[in-house]
Design a protein around this motif. Structure first.
Motif, PDB file in Angstrom:
ATOM      1  N   GLY A 164      -6.721   9.723  20.357  1.00  9.91           N
ATOM      2  CA  GLY A 164      -6.539   8.183  20.563  1.00  9.91           C
ATOM      3  C   GLY A 164      -5.904   7.538  19.726  1.00  9.91           C
ATOM      4  O   GLY A 164      -5.309   7.913  18.865  1.00  9.91           O
ATOM      5  N   CYS A 165      -5.808   6.272  20.041  1.00 10.50           N
ATOM      6  CA  CYS A 165      -4.812   5.458  19.198  1.00 10.50           C
ATOM      7  C   CYS A 165      -5.294   5.380  18.011  1.00 10.50           C
ATOM      8  O   CYS A 165      -4.717   5.469  16.868  1.00 10.50           O
ATOM      9  N   THR A 166      -6.691   5.120  17.920  1.00 13.38           N
ATOM     10  CA  THR A 166      -7.271   5.113  16.448  1.00 13.38           C
ATOM     11  C   THR A 166      -7.235   6.290  15.474  1.00 13.38           C
ATOM     12  O   THR A 166      -6.843   6.412  14.522  1.00 13.38           O
ATOM     13  N   GLY A 167      -7.151   7.563  16.307  1.00 19.73           N
ATOM     14  CA  GLY A 167      -6.923   8.678  15.535  1.00 19.73           C
ATOM     15  C   GLY A 167      -5.964   9.069  14.781  1.00 19.73           C
ATOM     16  O   GLY A 167      -5.739   9.735  14.123  1.00 19.73           O
ATOM     17  N   ARG A 168      -4.898   8.182  15.240  1.00 18.45           N
ATOM     18  CA  ARG A 168      -3.364   8.283  14.487  1.00 18.45           C
ATOM     19  C   ARG A 168      -3.325   7.780  13.051  1.00 18.45           C
ATOM     20  O   ARG A 168      -2.715   7.924  12.324  1.00 18.45           O
ATOM     21  N   MET A 169      -4.628   7.177  12.834  1.00 14.13           N
ATOM     22  CA  MET A 169      -4.686   6.534  11.351  1.00 14.13           C
ATOM     23  C   MET A 169      -4.370   7.716  10.433  1.00 14.13           C
ATOM     24  O   MET A 169      -3.864   7.517   9.297  1.00 14.13           O
ATOM     25  N   ALA A 170      -4.914   8.938  10.749  1.00 10.08           N
ATOM     26  CA  ALA A 170      -4.799  10.017   9.956  1.00 10.08           C
ATOM     27  C   ALA A 170      -3.673  10.402   9.700  1.00 10.08           C
ATOM     28  O   ALA A 170      -2.949  11.135   8.770  1.00 10.08           O
ATOM     29  N   GLY A 171      -2.570   9.979  10.623  1.00 12.47           N
ATOM     30  CA  GLY A 171      -1.224  10.410  10.632  1.00 12.47           C
ATOM     31  C   GLY A 171      -0.269   9.426   9.454  1.00 12.47           C
ATOM     32  O   GLY A 171       0.679   9.700   9.290  1.00 12.47           O
ATOM     33  N   TYR A 172      -0.950   8.176   9.395  1.00 13.09           N
ATOM     34  CA  TYR A 172      -0.141   7.373   8.329  1.00 13.09           C
ATOM     35  C   TYR A 172      -0.821   7.282   6.787  1.00 13.09           C
ATOM     36  O   TYR A 172      -0.239   6.488   6.225  1.00 13.09           O
ATOM     37  N   ILE A 173      -1.986   7.764   6.712  1.00 14.22           N
ATOM     38  CA  ILE A 173      -2.635   7.494   5.497  1.00 14.22           C
ATOM     39  C   ILE A 173      -2.119   8.623   4.630  1.00 14.22           C
ATOM     40  O   ILE A 173      -2.246   9.904   4.867  1.00 14.22           O
TER      41      ILE A 173
ATOM     42  N   GLN B  33       0.842  -1.153  -0.024  1.00 10.35           N
ATOM     43  CA  GLN B  33      -0.073  -0.050  -0.162  1.00 10.35           C
ATOM     44  C   GLN B  33       0.747   1.162  -0.068  1.00 10.35           C
ATOM     45  O   GLN B  33       0.395   2.265   0.371  1.00 10.35           O
ATOM     46  N   GLU B  34       1.993   1.254  -0.549  1.00 15.76           N
ATOM     47  CA  GLU B  34       3.093   2.156  -0.430  1.00 15.76           C
ATOM     48  C   GLU B  34       2.683   3.448  -0.898  1.00 15.76           C
ATOM     49  O   GLU B  34       2.594   4.655  -0.374  1.00 15.76           O
ATOM     50  N   GLU B  35       1.399   3.512  -2.096  1.00 12.02           N
ATOM     51  CA  GLU B  35       1.057   4.806  -2.505  1.00 12.02           C
ATOM     52  C   GLU B  35       0.012   5.555  -1.639  1.00 12.02           C
ATOM     53  O   GLU B  35      -0.119   6.651  -1.647  1.00 12.02           O
ATOM     54  N   LEU B  36      -0.415   4.781  -0.386  1.00 10.71           N
ATOM     55  CA  LEU B  36      -1.427   5.428   0.337  1.00 10.71           C
ATOM     56  C   LEU B  36      -0.782   5.362   1.734  1.00 10.71           C
ATOM     57  O   LEU B  36      -1.553   5.714   2.910  1.00 10.71           O
ATOM     58  N   LEU B  37       0.598   5.115   1.921  1.00  9.92           N
ATOM     59  CA  LEU B  37       1.048   5.033   3.174  1.00  9.92           C
ATOM     60  C   LEU B  37       1.823   6.246   3.350  1.00  9.92           C
ATOM     61  O   LEU B  37       2.928   6.403   2.372  1.00  9.92           O
ATOM     62  N   ARG B  38       2.067   6.985   4.441  1.00 11.84           N
ATOM     63  CA  ARG B  38       3.462   7.715   4.866  1.00 11.84           C
ATOM     64  C   ARG B  38       4.476   6.838   5.438  1.00 11.84           C
ATOM     65  O   ARG B  38       4.459   6.952   6.571  1.00 11.84           O
ATOM     66  N   SER B  39       5.233   6.360   4.580  1.00  9.32           N
ATOM     67  CA  SER B  39       6.025   5.191   5.200  1.00  9.32           C
ATOM     68  C   SER B  39       7.052   5.776   5.666  1.00  9.32           C
ATOM     69  O   SER B  39       7.726   5.353   6.895  1.00  9.32           O
TER      70      SER B  39
END
Lengths: 293, 386
Positions: free
Chosen positions: A61-70, A14-20
């Motif tokens: 919260g933990c789930t809220g961090r998703m926004a930082g990785y997508i 999912q490289e294209e969608l990840l802030r790797s």
């Protein structure tokens, strides 16, 4: 296709969608959020939407961090306020697809009022709730999802409260798409998320997920696999049911599935309608005939 | 009849309505509202006018949500505002802070009433002035304007949008119940004479874009949803690339950038008018509706032979520190009428730095400051000097 010839195996699918460049992530080993996040990325890809037209909004919260990785336009806002922020974002740019990623405490405790009103208005957004039954980021406190009797750091002898059933709540408030899965239902969850994103209106997908670090260890599910096995043993898929008839109950079968898929005008549709001068006066609202000529 | 955003002409309207018209003239097309006395008329007018202009009026579930919706709408590329009064202003403080740290342009109009808490819903106050400055937690700079008439409700709302777009920050209009509900003549100029400022947008390649790297003016260009930059925006302390950065050095850099963009542009932002200052010995420094009380007191005082002058603060934050310091060295006393028990007068005292006496003419709220009360304080000052 365009992968570098040198080391194609090093690239994340999912490289294209990840802030790797932000990896490693903050989630604990054994946490279910990473699995759900992978499903979200796969679903976004499956929708075929142009990635510049997808946004994710989250709270705290933990789930809220998703926004930082997508790797889409992503907004990590204040605790509980992802939905009203997303409401403004969506209405200001209606052609974009807006996802909200939220944990159970963020979405239903501090953000509960926003949740019920966005569902009532049928704002076109997809709300993904990772429900790990407690406040994980702060170390495991009682949440409105914590089952009666479960131990947390602020209910050390067991929660004295009954939790909300999020899917019942979403259904009662008017969500047009409601489903519940666990973090082991990877294929079904991905399909469900894809449908939810493409569905016009307020879609809600709840995912039960393990939090061994904060919840499991106080509730005899200390190992990462314990709750995964629990989900595997207890979950039963029932589609197209009324979630009121199958409340979430950890003592019996865990009913998961695609519960609600119905049609209702979105806020944007209704806003256009009431300002089109086609409606008659309340309460009958009989449609006005178009003026002759 | 086609609806127009700018209702060019001469109108008789109240301050709240003039605020709404100013917003529309400035290009505001999103309003996240919540009813509250004495600001409701702003929302009512926007709910009628915005749909005619292709904009969105949405009535949110509370003021927490309305403030959050503005930020979302602003990142969606629209100019956005809301209006409120004390209780709602308190609820907005949380996401006002998010707007500041994420550098999100938007406008909040607080039509002040008496507080604390529910206080005096229908009666005037000017007691949220320090809340405007420091109400959200953490350290930051804020821009706040104070209109003293319906005409200024129109003019200053346009300026509030321009400042918010130019400096990428929430801007506050600190109005009050009397200015909001007073009906007066409001002249709306021709559309092509209204100067509007639009936020800077990035032009570089997405890979090269740093969403929080300030340019020479202290402000970074803003990439909105759908612009193709796929930025990450967070309320956490962040580096110039927008990513969270949890260490003291990063916080120091970010906070200084936030503070500096206002401080380095103070001269552009700060606005005040002066009246009768050439020969003035005692100067009234006033803002909002209390400007009107001050003017009346000055006229009456001058008839008695007192050399009184006026400084009318159009912006209250940032405070015109250098100007006041200089003025305090040239006059016999400074007097501030304000509808509270002493808020902006503290800032006036600080800036005067002991160069001259500073007096408050205040009361707890519920009515404007009587010109006679101002004159009494001035007469006392004159007697003390003899």
């Amino acid at each position: 296709m365009n992968q570098p010839a040198t080391a194609p195996c090093l690239q994340h699918p999912q490289e294209e969608l990840l802030r790797s460049d932000r990896i490693p992530h903050i989630w604990c080993s054994g946490c279910g959020i990473g699995t759900v996040f992978s499903c979200v990325l796969a679903a976004v890809r499956k929708t075929g939407l142009p990635l510049d037209d997808v946004a994710m909004v989250s709270g705290i919260g933990c789930t809220g961090r998703m926004a930082g990785y997508i790797k889409v336009d992503s907004y990590h806002t204040t605790h509980g306020r992802a939905i009203p922020f997303a409401t403004g974002l969506k209405l200001a740019r209606p052609q974009g697809a807006v996802l909200v990623a939220s944990g159970d405490g963020d979405l239903i405790a501090i953000g509960g009022n926003h949740f019920i009103h966005a569902a009532r208005r049928n704002i076109d957004m997809t709300v993904i709730c990772v429900n790990n039954l407690n406040y994980g980021m702060t170390g495991g406190q009682q949440a409105p999802s914590t089952p009666f009797g479960a131990k947390t750091t602020t209910s050390p002898t067991g929660s004295p409260e009954e939790p909300f059933d999020f899917c019942q709540l979403a259904t009662a408030c008017g969500a047009v798409y409601v489903s519940r899965w666990t973090s082991i239902h990877i294929r079904r969850l991905t399909e469900s998320l894809t449908k939810a994103i493409l569905k016009p209106g307020f879609s809600f997908v709840e995912v039960l997920a393990a939090c061994p670090t904060a919840f499991g260890r106080r509730n005899r599910m200390r190992e990462a696999l314990d709750m995964v096995k629990f989900f595997h043993e207890r979950s039963v898929i029932k589609n197209n049911i009324d979630p009121r008839e199958f409340p979430l109950d950890f003592k019996g079968p865990l009913v998961v599935g695609e519960f609600i898929d119905r049609e209702r005008p979105t806020f944007t549709d209704s806003y256009a309608l009431v300002h089109s001068s086609q409606l008659g006066e309340w309460p009958d609202l009989e449609r006005q005939k178009p003026a002759a000529g | 009849m086609a609806s127009k955003a700018v209702l060019t002409g001469t109108h008789f309207m109240n301050g709240d309505e003039a605020c709404a018209e100013g917003a529309l003239a400035a290009g505001c097309r999103f309003f996240g509202g919540y009813p509250i006395t004495p600001a409701t008329e702003v929302a009512e007018r926007m709910s009628r006018r915005l749909p005619q202009l292709g904009g969105i009026y949405i009535q949110m579930e509370d003021e927490i949500a309305s403030m959050a919706s503005l930020l979302g709408a602003s990142w969606g590329g629209q100019k956005a505002m809301t209006s409120t009064s004390g209780p709602g202003f308190s609820l907005m403080m949380e996401n006002l802070g998010l707007g500041i740290i994420t550098e999100t342009p938007c406008v909040v109009c607080n039509v002040q009433r008496g507080g604390p808490s529910t206080g005096l819903p229908t009666l005037v106050g000017q007691a949220d002035m320090m809340q405007a400055r420091w109400g959200s937690h953490g350290h930051y700079e804020i821009i706040a304007l104070c209109p003293s008439s319906p005409q200024e409700m129109f003019d200053f709302t346009i300026r509030a949008f321009n400042l918010s777009e130019q400096f990428r920050t929430p801007v506050l209009i600190m109005a009050d119940e009397v200015v909001g509900h007073m009906n007066e003549r409001v002249v709306i100029p021709a559309e092509d004479t209204i100067e509007l400022v639009e936020r800077k947008r990035p032009t570089c390649a997405p890979e090269a874009f740093l969403p929080f790297r300030p340019e020479a003016d202290g402000v970074a260009p803003m990439a909105c949803f759908g612009d193709g930059y796929r930025v990450h925006i967070t309320g956490l302390t962040h580096a110039e690339n927008g990513y969270p950065a949890m260490e003291a050095g990063a916080h120091e850099r970010m906070l200084n950038a936030l503070v500096n963009k206002i401080k380095m542009n103070r001269d552009t932002i700060i606005s005040y008018d002066t009246e009768y200052l050439d020969d003035a010995e005692i100067v009234l420094v006033a803002y909002g509706i209390s400007v009107r009380s001050a003017r009346r007191a000055i006229r009456a005082g001058r008839e008695q032979g007192l050399k009184l002058g006026l400084v009318k603060l159009n912006t209250v934050w940032p405070f015109p520190e250098e100007f006041i310091r200089d003025l305090a060295g040239r006059v016999r006393a400074l007097v501030m009428p304000e509808i509270n028990l002493g808020q902006m007068v503290l800032e006036l005292e600080r800036c005067a730095g002991g160069r001259c006496p500073v007096r408050l003419v205040g009361h707890a709220g519920g009515a404007i400051i009587r010109p006679a009360a101002i004159l009494n304080v001035i007469n006392d000052l004159v007697k003390e000097a003899v």
